[in-house]
Scaffold this motif. Structure first.
Motif, mmCIF file in Angstrom:
data_model
loop_
_atom_site.group_PDB
_atom_site.id
_atom_site.type_symbol
_atom_site.label_atom_id
_atom_site.label_comp_id
_atom_site.label_asym_id
_atom_site.label_seq_id
_atom_site.Cartn_x
_atom_site.Cartn_y
_atom_site.Cartn_z
ATOM 1 N N HIS A 48 0.838 -1.212 0.000
ATOM 2 C CA HIS A 48 0.000 0.000 0.000
ATOM 3 C C HIS A 48 0.872 1.261 0.000
ATOM 4 O O HIS A 48 0.606 2.227 -0.728
ATOM 5 C CB HIS A 48 -0.900 -0.087 1.231
ATOM 6 C CG HIS A 48 -1.756 1.094 1.520
ATOM 7 N ND1 HIS A 48 -2.384 1.845 0.544
ATOM 8 C CD2 HIS A 48 -2.112 1.659 2.709
ATOM 9 C CE1 HIS A 48 -3.076 2.818 1.124
ATOM 10 N NE2 HIS A 48 -2.920 2.733 2.425
ATOM 11 N N MET A 75 -2.307 14.354 6.049
ATOM 12 C CA MET A 75 -3.214 13.222 5.927
ATOM 13 C C MET A 75 -4.029 13.177 7.215
ATOM 14 O O MET A 75 -3.527 12.779 8.263
ATOM 15 C CB MET A 75 -2.468 11.914 5.719
ATOM 16 C CG MET A 75 -3.442 10.762 5.528
ATOM 17 S SD MET A 75 -2.702 9.317 4.793
ATOM 18 C CE MET A 75 -4.149 8.273 4.754
ATOM 19 N N HIS A 83 -0.483 4.813 10.866
ATOM 20 C CA HIS A 83 -0.806 4.605 9.445
ATOM 21 C C HIS A 83 -0.789 5.949 8.697
ATOM 22 O O HIS A 83 -0.167 6.067 7.631
ATOM 23 C CB HIS A 83 -2.186 3.922 9.362
ATOM 24 C CG HIS A 83 -2.607 3.488 7.995
ATOM 25 N ND1 HIS A 83 -3.082 2.224 7.739
ATOM 26 C CD2 HIS A 83 -2.661 4.152 6.817
ATOM 27 C CE1 HIS A 83 -3.397 2.133 6.453
ATOM 28 N NE2 HIS A 83 -3.162 3.290 5.870
ATOM 29 N N GLU A 111 2.023 6.860 5.896
ATOM 30 C CA GLU A 111 1.504 7.066 4.535
ATOM 31 C C GLU A 111 1.818 8.480 4.046
ATOM 32 O O GLU A 111 2.203 8.668 2.878
ATOM 33 C CB GLU A 111 -0.006 6.801 4.495
ATOM 34 C CG GLU A 111 -0.546 6.826 3.078
ATOM 35 C CD GLU A 111 -1.938 6.216 2.951
ATOM 36 O OE1 GLU A 111 -2.324 5.426 3.834
ATOM 37 O OE2 GLU A 111 -2.627 6.540 1.980
#
Ligand SMILES: [Mn+2]
Length: 198
Positions: A40, A100, A162, A166
């Motif tokens: 991912h 994010m 996460h 990311e």
């Protein structure tokens, strides 16, 4: 411009990694490392960098994900170093603040020829499937060292591992894309006063 591509295979007793890269791609990716969260992240990196990226890795996941993540970082770095070629006409420097949700991460890059990683992302300990959050730093160190780039990745804020990781991968994809962009005003020059980016 000659094509900026590379295909590199590296085999050790711990891992078997093959990466094909086109710097001037369209963000088309095919990633299989056996570690879904890492897939991912590499997918996000390729798409936001607009790189065509094919990553196949088989590692000793029965131990843990460490060797596979680190070795993919090594080979991805080697692929960029080879694909960059002579570096003539590149933009060289770039930075990007990337949000994010609650996380805000900044990446700054110099295509310097000197492999240095400064990873100051405050990632809390967490497992994302097989991926231990502490592996993000290991990946980036292996990548920047082998690519021959100076890369700073810093978190201003953020709580979720996460999101923080990311954002770090996306920001790095974006700064690499911008720094490797051919600058039409630079003609075919090397952007260095000393005449070398090696
Ligand atoms: Mn995600």
């Amino acid at each position: 411009m000659t094509s900026r591509t590379a295909t590199i295979t590296r085999t050790t007793k711990e891992t078997d990694v093959t990466i094909a890269l086109n710097i001037d791609g369209a963000g088309s990716t095919s990633i299989d490392t056996g570690i879904p969260f890492f897939d991912h992240m590499l997918d996000a990196f390729g798409r936001h960098g607009l790189f065509d990226l094919d990553v196949k890795a088989k590692g000793d996941l029965e131990v843990d994900a460490h060797h596979t993540v680190e070795d993919v970082g090594i080979v991805l770095g080697q692929a960029f170093a080879e694909a960059m070629g002579a570096k003539r006409g590149i933009t060289r420097f770039a930075s990007q603040a990337l949000p994010m949700d609650e996380a805000l991460v900044m990446a700054a890059i110099d295509i310097s020829g000197r492999g240095q990683m400064h990873f100051d992302v405050l990632v809390p300990p967490a497992m994302m499937g097989l991926f231990d959050s502490s592996l993000a730093k290991e990946f980036f160190i292996a990548f920047a060292t082998n690519a021959g780039i100076t890369l700073h990745v810093v978190s201003f804020k953020g709580e979720n591992a996460h999101h923080l990781i990311e954002a770090a991968f996306k920001a790095t994809g974006r700064v690499l894309r911008s720094a490797l962009e051919i600058d039409p005003r630079a003609a075919d020059q090397l952007p260095s006063t000393k005449g070398s980016l090696a």
